[in-house]
Structure formats: C-alpha cells, structure tokens
Design an enzyme around this catalytic site. Sequence first.
Site, PDB file in Angstrom:
ATOM      1  N   CYS A 108      -7.030  31.050   2.615  1.00 56.86           N
ATOM      2  CA  CYS A 108      -8.333  30.596   3.096  1.00 56.86           C
ATOM      3  C   CYS A 108      -9.219  30.410   1.868  1.00 56.86           C
ATOM      4  CB  CYS A 108      -8.963  31.623   4.039  1.00 56.86           C
ATOM      5  SG  CYS A 108     -10.503  31.045   4.808  1.00 56.86           S
ATOM      6  N   LYS A 184      -8.117  32.906  16.510  1.00 58.10           N
ATOM      7  CA  LYS A 184      -9.071  33.678  15.720  1.00 58.10           C
ATOM      8  C   LYS A 184     -10.487  33.378  16.205  1.00 58.10           C
ATOM      9  CE  LYS A 184     -10.753  34.430  11.023  1.00 58.10           C
ATOM     10  NZ  LYS A 184     -10.495  34.252   9.589  1.00 58.10           N
ATOM     11  N   ARG A 194     -16.342  41.162   5.116  1.00 58.40           N
ATOM     12  CA  ARG A 194     -17.090  40.239   4.252  1.00 58.40           C
ATOM     13  C   ARG A 194     -17.758  40.994   3.103  1.00 58.40           C
ATOM     14  NH1 ARG A 194     -19.156  36.155   9.032  1.00 58.40           N
ATOM     15  NH2 ARG A 194     -17.042  35.645   9.728  1.00 58.40           N
ATOM     16  N   ARG A 206     -19.475  30.603  11.269  1.00 60.66           N
ATOM     17  CA  ARG A 206     -18.152  30.003  11.358  1.00 60.66           C
ATOM     18  C   ARG A 206     -17.857  29.475  12.780  1.00 60.66           C
ATOM     19  NH1 ARG A 206     -17.176  31.850   6.277  1.00 60.66           N
ATOM     20  NH2 ARG A 206     -16.490  33.987   5.820  1.00 60.66           N
ATOM     21  N   LYS A 237      -6.771  37.549  16.716  1.00 59.10           N
ATOM     22  CA  LYS A 237      -7.703  38.292  15.867  1.00 59.10           C
ATOM     23  C   LYS A 237      -9.136  38.083  16.344  1.00 59.10           C
ATOM     24  CE  LYS A 237      -9.430  38.199  11.216  1.00 59.10           C
ATOM     25  NZ  LYS A 237      -9.560  37.415  10.035  1.00 59.10           N
ATOM     26  N   TYR A 302      -5.800  48.409   8.784  1.00 57.09           N
ATOM     27  CA  TYR A 302      -6.144  49.213   7.612  1.00 57.09           C
ATOM     28  C   TYR A 302      -5.629  50.648   7.760  1.00 57.09           C
ATOM     29  CZ  TYR A 302      -8.874  45.059   6.876  1.00 57.09           C
ATOM     30  OH  TYR A 302      -9.229  43.745   6.712  1.00 57.09           O
TER      31      TYR A 302
HETATM   32  C1  PBG Z   1     -10.984  34.700   6.315  1.00 55.91           C
HETATM   33  C2  PBG Z   1     -10.645  36.028   6.877  1.00 55.91           C
HETATM   34  C3  PBG Z   1     -11.530  36.920   7.484  1.00 55.91           C
HETATM   35  C4  PBG Z   1     -10.785  38.030   7.856  1.00 55.91           C
HETATM   36  C5  PBG Z   1      -9.476  37.802   7.451  1.00 55.91           C
HETATM   37  N1  PBG Z   1      -9.412  36.536   6.875  1.00 55.91           N
HETATM   38  C6  PBG Z   1     -13.003  36.879   7.659  1.00 55.91           C
HETATM   39  C7  PBG Z   1     -13.681  35.761   8.275  1.00 55.91           C
HETATM   40  O1  PBG Z   1     -13.122  34.919   8.973  1.00 55.91           O
HETATM   41  O2  PBG Z   1     -14.889  35.723   8.045  1.00 55.91           O
HETATM   42  C8  PBG Z   1     -11.333  39.232   8.535  1.00 55.91           C
HETATM   43  C9  PBG Z   1     -10.519  40.473   8.463  1.00 55.91           C
HETATM   44  C10 PBG Z   1     -11.245  41.700   8.841  1.00 55.91           C
HETATM   45  O3  PBG Z   1     -12.396  41.678   9.318  1.00 55.91           O
HETATM   46  O4  PBG Z   1     -10.630  42.766   8.667  1.00 55.91           O
HETATM   47  N2  PBG Z   1     -10.312  34.486   5.115  1.00 55.91           N
END
Ligand code: PBG
Length: 316
Positions: A108, A184, A194, A206, A237, A302
Amino acid sequence: MTAGLRRLATETVLSPANLIYPMFVCEGTGVRRAIASMPGVFNLSVDELLRDVAEFANKGLAGIILFGIPDTKDETGSSGCAESGVVQRAVRELKREFPELVVMTDVCLCEYTSHGHCGILDAGGSILNDETVERLAQMAVSHAEAGADVVAPSDMMDMRVGAIRSALDMEGFVNLPIMSYAVKYASAFYGPFRDAAQSTPSHGDRKSHQLNPANWREGLREAEADLAEGADILMVKPASHYLDMVRLLRDEFDVPIAAYQVSGEYSMIKAAAAQGWIDEERAAWESLVSMRRAGADLVLTYYARDVALGRIKYRF
Ligand code: PBG
C-alpha cells in the site's frame, strides 16, 4: 462438568499455525520505538526485528506480515518500491536467517506518501486509481524480488489484484500467492495503526475506496472481484465487528479466508485490561477463537507472538 469433557466437546482450536504476526520495520540500527497506543508493539529497525523474530521463529506461527516505516516520503510513495527500501531489506535479511518463516508484505502507498493517502493524488486531492495500481504492482514486484513469500495489497484500489498478478507473472513470480485485503472497511479501529505507521491522511479520509461498515453485499462483490482477478487468500478487516463477513466468505468461497484483528481491537483489550476491567488473557483468547469459529482459517493479530510464546494459553 470437567475440563476434560469440555475439551472433548471443543469445536474450534486456536493454534499458532493459524496466526500471522504484523510487524513494523523502520530505518536505522538499534531502533526499538514503543507505540503509545499499542502496548507491546514497536517500530523496529532491521537488526532489532531479527532479534524479535528469533524468539518465536520456531514456534509454529503461520507467518509474519511486514509494514514499512521509511525515512523519506514523497507525493507518489516512491520509497516503497526501492530495492534498498526498508521492507525490501528486512525481507532479504529475514529470508537469509529464517528461510522457513513465511514472510508476507503489506502492499500500500499510505506509509510511503507524504500526504498519507493510499494512492497517487490528482490536483484536487482525489486518488488516481489506475496510476496508483501501476505503482502498487511495482511495489509488489520489488517485494517479490527481495524474497517475500506472499504479497498482501491493502490499498482497496479497483483492479489492483489483477494488475499485481500480471506484473508478478511477467517477472517470473508465477507461484507467488496474493493475500488480498478484499473486504476492508473504512474503520475507526485503524486509529492506533496510523500512529504506528505514521500514515494518517493529512486531509480527508478513506471513504472513497474502503467499504461502508453498513454494507455486506458490497463486501461480497469486492471479494468476488478479487478472487476473479487472482487472489489466493481473501481477508476481512477489521475482524471483531465483521464476523458475519468472515462467515459469508467462508461459506461462499473455497480459498483460505483471513481475518485481521486490527490495532483498535487490540488496543481496546489492552486498555481495558490495564484498568483492571477485563482479564486480558481470556479476552484475547475469546476474541481470537471467535474469529476462528466464524470461519477464519488465518487470523492476523498483534497477539500472535503471545500465543506462540505460550502467554495466551487459556482453555475453556
Ligand atoms: C493500509 C493499512 C491499514 C491497516 C493495515 N494496512 C490502515 C488503513 O487502511 O488506514 C490497519 C491495520 C491495523 O489497524 O492494525 N496500508
């Protein structure tokens, strides 16, 4: 009445073999930066990352997934594709030291762009889908060249799985699987991540590309599209509030289904436990086993390391 009989009648097991551990890798050496909102999670330089991985590398986890925290960010996220990029270096070192460990990479732009958006922007600040997809495919190839075992696009651009599949095939990585963040949602529960990834968008949100939490049919359509484009694993997710989607995908498709217990889900358990309001081990176990019960073959969490190291060993 007895623990033995309850064990005998247990339908779902939680094992390290189901779990994927997300890790944040940053530049430098000897760096171990705590993330205030995610107790127990760190930004680690490559050397420190290797140290942590050594602790659980032979404990049977399904794998790890890497997020990069680069020193330099720009408008188009170019540091995400560099051969000497932080993820690329980490993957190379990990595969040298732990050839058996499955190393996945998050694909990403948001961690690499100066504005924190998941894509390349037009003059008005909207994401340019197709230009972004091209860059994502480049990033996936650079992860593959470094030795990644699985690439995992989390951007939610349209048609990116197909583009990544063709780019990988063209470069000879025909056997490299894609785990797609297919379903997602635009979620409040990404807040702590973040902080960890320093990827909060500088303006806007987003909602243009991540799903509306109110929608399930749209989620199903996203999963169908990604599968048709060549995704090997489909992810839902966040996990906790979207177990209906996990069950729906499990029943609908034959590929492995993954669920991501995201940062906010983890931090809420941590915070409540720190207050003495809930029992952390039981709450963590209960949340993870419920994802498995809903049909997730794989859970990104985690807590994966704690499970692997026997720190979450609760049995009903
Ligand atoms: C985007 C990404 C995000 C997460 C994983 N990949 C954040 C987003 O979409 O803003 C979130 C993972 C988490 O909150 O543990 N690269």
